[in-house]
Design an enzyme around this catalytic site. Sequence first.
Site, PDB file in Angstrom:
ATOM      1  N   TYR A 264       0.808  -1.214   0.000  1.00  0.00           N
ATOM      2  CA  TYR A 264       0.000   0.000   0.000  1.00  0.00           C
ATOM      3  C   TYR A 264       0.844   1.269   0.000  1.00  0.00           C
ATOM      4  CZ  TYR A 264      -3.884  -2.968   1.699  1.00  0.00           C
ATOM      5  OH  TYR A 264      -4.849  -3.931   1.846  1.00  0.00           O
ATOM      6  N   THR A 300      -2.711  -6.649  -6.681  1.00  0.00           N
ATOM      7  CA  THR A 300      -2.620  -5.586  -5.680  1.00  0.00           C
ATOM      8  C   THR A 300      -2.929  -6.127  -4.290  1.00  0.00           C
ATOM      9  OG1 THR A 300      -4.950  -4.910  -5.664  1.00  0.00           O
ATOM     10  CG2 THR A 300      -3.536  -3.974  -7.393  1.00  0.00           C
ATOM     11  N   ASP A 301      -2.514  -5.367  -3.287  1.00  0.00           N
ATOM     12  CA  ASP A 301      -2.977  -5.654  -1.935  1.00  0.00           C
ATOM     13  C   ASP A 301      -4.478  -5.339  -1.871  1.00  0.00           C
ATOM     14  OD1 ASP A 301      -2.908  -6.336   0.783  1.00  0.00           O
ATOM     15  OD2 ASP A 301      -0.952  -5.405   1.038  1.00  0.00           O
ATOM     16  N   TRP A 302      -5.102  -5.754  -0.788  1.00  0.00           N
ATOM     17  CA  TRP A 302      -6.563  -5.802  -0.735  1.00  0.00           C
ATOM     18  C   TRP A 302      -7.197  -4.419  -0.566  1.00  0.00           C
ATOM     19  CZ3 TRP A 302      -4.920  -9.853  -2.450  1.00  0.00           C
ATOM     20  CH2 TRP A 302      -5.535 -11.104  -2.407  1.00  0.00           C
TER      21      TRP A 302
END
Length: 581
Positions: A264, A300-302
């Site tokens: 992020y 991607t991260d969540w």
Amino acid sequence: MHPYEDATRPVDERVEDLLARMTPEEKAGQLFHSMLMMNADGTPVTETDGSTLPLTTPDLIEDRRLTHFNLLGTYGAREMALWHNAIQEMAAGTRLGIPVSLSTDPRHAFTDNIGASFNAGAFSAWPEALGLAAIGDPELVLAFADTVRREYLSVGFRTALHPQIDLATEPRWSRQSGTFGSDAKLTGELVRAYVRGLQGESLGKDSVAAMIKHFPGGGPQKDGEDPHFPHGKEQVYPGGMREHHLEPFRHAIAAGCSQMMPYYGQPIGTDWEEVGFGFNKGVITGLLREELGFAGIVCTDWGLLTDSTIFGEPHEARAWGVEHLSVAERTAKALDAGVDQFGGEQCPEVIVELMASGRISEARVDTSVRRLLREKFLLGLFDERRYVDPDEAAETVGRADFAAAGAAAQRRSLTVLTDGPLPLTGRPKLYVENVDPAVAAAYGEVVADPAAADLAVLRLRTPYEERPNLFESFFHSGSLAFAEPELSRVLGLLATVPTVVCVNLERPAVLPEIAERAAALIADFGASDEALLDVAFGRAKAEGRLPFELPRSMAAVEAARPDVPNDTADPVFPHGHGLAL
């Protein structure tokens, strides 16, 4: 039979045949890696009041055409296998029958954080990654990852959302327990073994795909705060160590890792664009793809796109630097940056709209879908690996030899910082805190009053600051020092009776007073009471060495540079410290 359904044809031919048959909606569905829960009896969740995510299983598979899912929660092995088969059957009934790829966060240790990992539950229990680093043995990590692979395969997990190879250079950062510590060279050696254990020499039907995180290294967070949250979004390099944080990722790519997750964080004060890494073309395309030669899947991260709520609470944007953009604009920017898939999201209609408007070409979407489908074919999901055997799952998960290997690793990972009276002998009168008295009774006579004891055994955890946001409360952040009145209470016990103190180091605790006054001090990175007492009584050998230094004060932590490993002044115990016992 269509060519893509023919197991005798080459994988690339099958991919192209399937891709040519897909509608824009079916392609868009592949670009989302969402979350699912299951009922405890192994049945899919088919009803919800609509107030929380994730949505129902039929909605995501049949209506939104998603085929990649991260399972949330802890369940029995047989039930997980039954659930996996049920959702595969649901997917098989769709127009093209594209199988589901099921992923999981780590499940083989002691940390239970819905945003990062689950405790072992039915699976064999091993030390956290920090504990594997404390042992520092690539062959053990290979054996561990191979065990993870076999247990995951039996219930249907085909993607591991790990290992996490960020460097633990900021002592306050909350995600250190999932790392291999502060040493870039050791992390590189261990990630090579980890990837080989999960994937084998190449990705195939007996592999679990490794999703490495968090590119390009999430350790140097300003003030140690985590970029899940707005006060932790800045990633900084005051020591000029950016290249150092990349070193483990070079090893992961050389080992053939299948997937990569950007973090992020928003880089500040570098030549990179000051936007979160999931939107950062210079980092994903320029660095990861072109310079480092990574050709796998980037997920991607969540939760980067829609600012969803978590536990019913508003969750501020994690789209740092692009908070002002709409969901469609964020999606287009991430695709332009080189992302293939969006973690924790389920809005394929946005991709369809972007293609229809011409903002994103169908050819660009095809590039990512091609990567995603190819992995499904390589893993055998279209063929013999679509379903699993619930009986085999029940026999494999937590198997006796797997459990024994994990228990042995727990003992090896314990790190003796001061030994004093260790190893203990005889059957002393024991006073215990945060230790199961029934377990302690096998080693001595348990007494209720420390004044009546010959010895005390006290287990502690690294301190942290309570945070008001419920989700953030799982991410232990802030001060590492034992505060009053707890510090005085602990020191009072140490003055009353000789005490063996064991501190669980999910982060580097500040404990100079405890270290000075404890009869013996041991660090653990995920270990049972039996493991601790076996080591204390000389029944097992502790081999651990600190995977990071233990600072002397919070002032020393605050003065250190977050991107520089082991940078605090005059640490109580240096990186690598550990006594043979």
